[in-house]
Design an enzyme around this catalytic site. Sequence first.
Site, PDB file in Angstrom:
ATOM      1  N   ASP A   1       0.856  -1.194   0.000  1.00 38.81           N
ATOM      2  CA  ASP A   1       0.000   0.000   0.000  1.00 38.81           C
ATOM      3  C   ASP A   1       0.895   1.248   0.000  1.00 38.81           C
ATOM      4  OD1 ASP A   1      -2.446   1.328   0.168  1.00 38.81           O
ATOM      5  OD2 ASP A   1      -2.458   1.303   2.365  1.00 38.81           O
ATOM      6  N   HIS A   2       0.646   2.169  -0.905  1.00 40.68           N
ATOM      7  CA  HIS A   2       1.392   3.429  -0.985  1.00 40.68           C
ATOM      8  C   HIS A   2       2.908   3.233  -1.083  1.00 40.68           C
ATOM      9  CE1 HIS A   2      -2.078   6.023  -0.413  1.00 40.68           C
ATOM     10  NE2 HIS A   2      -2.493   5.174   0.507  1.00 40.68           N
TER      11      HIS A   2
ATOM     12  N   GLU B   1      -1.793   6.080  -8.872  1.00 39.01           N
ATOM     13  CA  GLU B   1      -2.768   7.075  -8.382  1.00 39.01           C
ATOM     14  C   GLU B   1      -2.594   8.389  -9.130  1.00 39.01           C
ATOM     15  OE1 GLU B   1      -3.267   7.381  -4.128  1.00 39.01           O
ATOM     16  OE2 GLU B   1      -3.954   9.453  -4.242  1.00 39.01           O
TER      17      GLU B   1
ATOM     18  N   HIS C   1      -7.583  10.204   3.826  1.00 38.84           N
ATOM     19  CA  HIS C   1      -7.140   9.217   4.818  1.00 38.84           C
ATOM     20  C   HIS C   1      -7.449   9.670   6.246  1.00 38.84           C
ATOM     21  CE1 HIS C   1      -4.588   8.070   1.315  1.00 38.84           C
ATOM     22  NE2 HIS C   1      -4.906   6.863   1.743  1.00 38.84           N
TER      23      HIS C   1
ATOM     24  N   HIS D   1      -9.178   5.139  -2.227  1.00 41.10           N
ATOM     25  CA  HIS D   1      -8.431   5.181  -0.956  1.00 41.10           C
ATOM     26  C   HIS D   1      -9.221   6.042   0.022  1.00 41.10           C
ATOM     27  CE1 HIS D   1      -4.294   3.564  -1.779  1.00 41.10           C
ATOM     28  NE2 HIS D   1      -4.862   3.490  -2.974  1.00 41.10           N
TER      29      HIS D   1
ATOM     30  N   SER E   1     -12.751   4.697   4.580  1.00 41.63           N
ATOM     31  CA  SER E   1     -13.365   4.194   5.816  1.00 41.63           C
ATOM     32  C   SER E   1     -14.671   4.937   6.093  1.00 41.63           C
ATOM     33  CB  SER E   1     -12.405   4.385   7.004  1.00 41.63           C
ATOM     34  OG  SER E   1     -11.508   3.298   7.095  1.00 41.63           O
TER      35      SER E   1
ATOM     36  N   ASP F   1      -8.533   1.159   6.395  1.00 36.86           N
ATOM     37  CA  ASP F   1      -7.553   0.980   7.461  1.00 36.86           C
ATOM     38  C   ASP F   1      -8.096   1.604   8.755  1.00 36.86           C
ATOM     39  OD1 ASP F   1      -5.349   0.674   9.070  1.00 36.86           O
ATOM     40  OD2 ASP F   1      -3.982   1.831   7.854  1.00 36.86           O
TER      41      ASP F   1
HETATM   42  O1  G3H Z   1      -3.290   4.819   3.691  1.00 37.87           O
HETATM   43  C1  G3H Z   1      -2.455   4.314   4.404  1.00 37.87           C
HETATM   44  C2  G3H Z   1      -2.609   3.597   5.650  1.00 37.87           C
HETATM   45  O2  G3H Z   1      -3.576   4.099   6.470  1.00 37.87           O
HETATM   46  C3  G3H Z   1      -1.263   3.259   6.243  1.00 37.87           C
HETATM   47  O3  G3H Z   1      -0.903   3.897   7.417  1.00 37.87           O
HETATM   48  O4  G3H Z   1       1.644   3.892   7.373  1.00 37.87           O
HETATM   49  O5  G3H Z   1       0.407   4.189   9.506  1.00 37.87           O
HETATM   50  O6  G3H Z   1       0.417   1.971   8.347  1.00 37.87           O
HETATM   51  P1  G3H Z   1       0.453   3.465   8.220  1.00 37.87           P
HETATM   52  P1  13P Z   2      -8.789   5.071   5.595  1.00 34.19           P
HETATM   53  O1  13P Z   2      -7.907   5.971   6.396  1.00 34.19           O
HETATM   54  O2  13P Z   2     -10.033   5.773   5.148  1.00 34.19           O
HETATM   55  O3  13P Z   2      -9.077   3.785   6.231  1.00 34.19           O
HETATM   56  O4  13P Z   2      -8.003   4.757   4.220  1.00 34.19           O
HETATM   57  C1  13P Z   2      -7.115   3.679   4.141  1.00 34.19           C
HETATM   58  C2  13P Z   2      -6.306   3.685   2.895  1.00 34.19           C
HETATM   59  O5  13P Z   2      -6.575   4.382   1.935  1.00 34.19           O
HETATM   60  C3  13P Z   2      -5.159   2.784   2.854  1.00 34.19           C
HETATM   61  O6  13P Z   2      -4.429   2.930   1.685  1.00 34.19           O
HETATM   62 ZN    ZN Z   3      -4.499   4.984   0.934  1.00 41.68          ZN
END
Ligand code: G3H
Ligand code: 13P
Ligand code: ZN
Length: 312
Positions: free
Chosen positions: A87-88, A139, A184, A216, A219, A261
């Site tokens: 992811d990302h 993206e 996010h 993305h 949530s 997430d």
């Molecule tokens: O969109 C990305 C996720 O919410 C990842 O977050 O780097 O804190 O795992 P994190």
């Molecule tokens: P949320 O913060 O809305 O859960 O998005 C998660 C996300 O885009 C992970 O790549």
């Molecule tokens: Zn994301």
Amino acid sequence: MDYKDFGLVNTKRMFADALKNHYAVPAFNFYNMETLSAIINASRNTHSPVILAVSESALKYMGPDLLRGMIWGLNLSPNDNIALHLDHGSSFESCVTAIKLGFSSVMIDGSKLPFDANADLVKTVTEFAHQYDVSVEAELGTLSGIEDENTQSTTSSYTNPDDVVNFVERTNADSLAIAIGTSHGAYKRKSDNEELRFDILAAVAKQLPDFPLVLHGASSVPEHFIKTINEFGGQLTNARGIAPDQLRRAVQMNICKINVDSDSRLAFTAGVRQHLAQNPENFNPRDYLAAGRKNIYENCLDEIKNIMQSGK
Ligand code: G3H
Ligand code: 13P
Ligand code: ZN
């Protein structure tokens, strides 16, 4: 290590089926045994495909060996329809590392770069990844909010529908994340009236009629988790997600991957806080972690059924 040795699949066939049958494949982020087992059990008990999403910081947190050990321990077969997705991904090198570890899908996030630099970066990744039958998400447009523990963007720019065909043709990406007003984190909207930009989504889907689009920052931030967290000592004020009916509407317009997430983070936190507050004498992590895991499991079931519509 080849992802096929783990019984994983890439996202190509999942997305083709999702587009044809108008549902979205959930991409749930995980970062430990509890989050992984909650997601997998929800997928198994609903016969839903699932994309196991790992951010760069989650990969660092688990460590590559433990992560691979946990994936191995799931005893997957291609019939389970599970992808392991970076992811990302922030660089070509990061995507290569993930592919060598056994990821079946990667996102290369060049969304903050100018158009040409983003396209060039994605192209280098697709050229590498496709040799290994690994799918690539790109993206176009930028979301606001926290994407990684190291990056927080405060600005957003919607995807320009006039750019998408050129971008996909130039890059050979397998799916495209677009910016239509999601962000996010748990603070996505100032009021309940704010809507996603369905006009932009419709224009993009018109340009790319049979192409997998990704949302993305999707949530829904269930109110009951916010309430529980605040009731048991948390302080989350004005948290607000994307309304489930808006997500369902997006799914009917070629969104075939929805990333979640924050909802799992909230579910887990609510379970742990409630358990500890109600059992002040308890100091067994297995008990309060189980409460968090149960909440994630139930929320994944709910979202698979009521948002993704990906279960059977
Ligand atoms: O969109 C990305 C996720 O919410 C990842 O977050 O780097 O804190 O795992 P994190
Ligand atoms: P949320 O913060 O809305 O859960 O998005 C998660 C996300 O885009 C992970 O790549
Ligand atoms: Zn994301």
